[in-house]
Design a protein around this motif. Structure first.
Motif, PDB file in Angstrom:
ATOM      1  N   ASP A  39      -5.331   4.609  10.407  1.00 40.60           N
ATOM      2  CA  ASP A  39      -6.467   4.618   9.486  1.00 40.60           C
ATOM      3  C   ASP A  39      -6.811   3.171   9.132  1.00 40.60           C
ATOM      4  O   ASP A  39      -6.076   2.518   8.393  1.00 40.60           O
ATOM      5  N   GLU A  40      -7.900   2.682   9.702  1.00 42.83           N
ATOM      6  CA  GLU A  40      -8.321   1.293   9.473  1.00 42.83           C
ATOM      7  C   GLU A  40      -8.667   1.053   8.008  1.00 42.83           C
ATOM      8  O   GLU A  40      -8.353   0.005   7.438  1.00 42.83           O
ATOM      9  N   GLU A  41      -9.339   2.039   7.394  1.00 37.24           N
ATOM     10  CA  GLU A  41      -9.801   1.871   6.010  1.00 37.24           C
ATOM     11  C   GLU A  41      -8.632   1.648   5.048  1.00 37.24           C
ATOM     12  O   GLU A  41      -8.702   0.824   4.159  1.00 37.24           O
ATOM     13  N   TYR A  42      -7.543   2.418   5.239  1.00 35.98           N
ATOM     14  CA  TYR A  42      -6.380   2.293   4.358  1.00 35.98           C
ATOM     15  C   TYR A  42      -5.275   1.431   4.961  1.00 35.98           C
ATOM     16  O   TYR A  42      -4.230   1.253   4.348  1.00 35.98           O
ATOM     17  N   ASP A  43      -5.480   0.942   6.170  1.00 31.33           N
ATOM     18  CA  ASP A  43      -4.528   0.065   6.832  1.00 31.33           C
ATOM     19  C   ASP A  43      -3.139   0.708   6.922  1.00 31.33           C
ATOM     20  O   ASP A  43      -2.138   0.117   6.538  1.00 31.33           O
ATOM     21  N   CYS A  44      -3.128   1.949   7.422  1.00 31.58           N
ATOM     22  CA  CYS A  44      -1.846   2.650   7.560  1.00 31.58           C
ATOM     23  C   CYS A  44      -1.926   3.680   8.677  1.00 31.58           C
ATOM     24  O   CYS A  44      -3.011   4.157   9.018  1.00 31.58           O
ATOM     25  N   LYS A 106      -8.048   1.030  -1.395  1.00 31.15           N
ATOM     26  CA  LYS A 106      -6.720   1.654  -1.376  1.00 31.15           C
ATOM     27  C   LYS A 106      -6.129   1.703  -2.780  1.00 31.15           C
ATOM     28  O   LYS A 106      -5.582   2.731  -3.204  1.00 31.15           O
TER      29      LYS A 106
END
Length: 162
Positions: A39-44, A106
């Motif tokens: 998940d790029e948006e949440y960097d996870c 986030k």
């Protein structure tokens, strides 16, 4: 509970006091690379929930396990005799998450998750209401009280079921 509420601290200490097994789902996923993307948006990474359940099934069927994870709706109901949702006031939670490097969306989304009781409601809709309990997790005193309360519950459960 939301990230930062103290699940890992409580879970590890509870395992140490009771001799139960402690499983951090995030660690299991990392070790087994149980992901289905990023998940790029949440960097996870995105958890592959089915593979996690398959990975844990044997251990959970043995019993005596403390599971640590922020969500719960994909775990089979049969796995749990009791579910605790830790809750932390926003002022404490904000500082904890910020110190972990959470920023922007986030950080805001996790604070909102706590405000709207998202994970408590998820637990209430996933399991029998009578096994789901909220515990405050703001201070070291709360941690001690929670440890004492859960340890007493475990001891009582052992007497009643063995």
């Amino acid at each position: 509970g939301t990230p930062g509420v103290g699940k890992t601290t409580l879970g590890k200490e509870l395992a140490s006091r009771t001799g139960m097994a402690y499983i951090n789902v995030g660690d299991v996923a990392k070790e087994g690379e149980l992901y289905e993307g990023f998940d790029e948006e949440y960097d996870c990474p995105i958890l592959d929930e089915d593979r996690v359940v398959d990975e844990l099934e044997d251990k959970m069927s043995e019993g005596g396990v403390i599971i640590d994870y922020h969500g719960c709706d994909f775990f089979p109901e049969r796995w749990f005799d009791i579910v605790f949702v830790l809750r932390t006031e926003n002022s404490f939670l904000y500082d904890r998450l910020e110190s972990r490097g959470y920023k922007g969306k986030k950080l805001q989304d996790n604070i909102q998750c706590e405000i709207f009781q998202t994970l408590y409601e998820e637990a209430m809709s996933s399991y029998r209401e009578e096994i789901v309990h909220q515990l405050p997790s703001n201070t070291p005193e709360d941690l001690e009280r929670n440890l004492d309360q859960i340890t007493q519950w475990i001891e009582q459960w052992m007497k009643d079921n063995n």
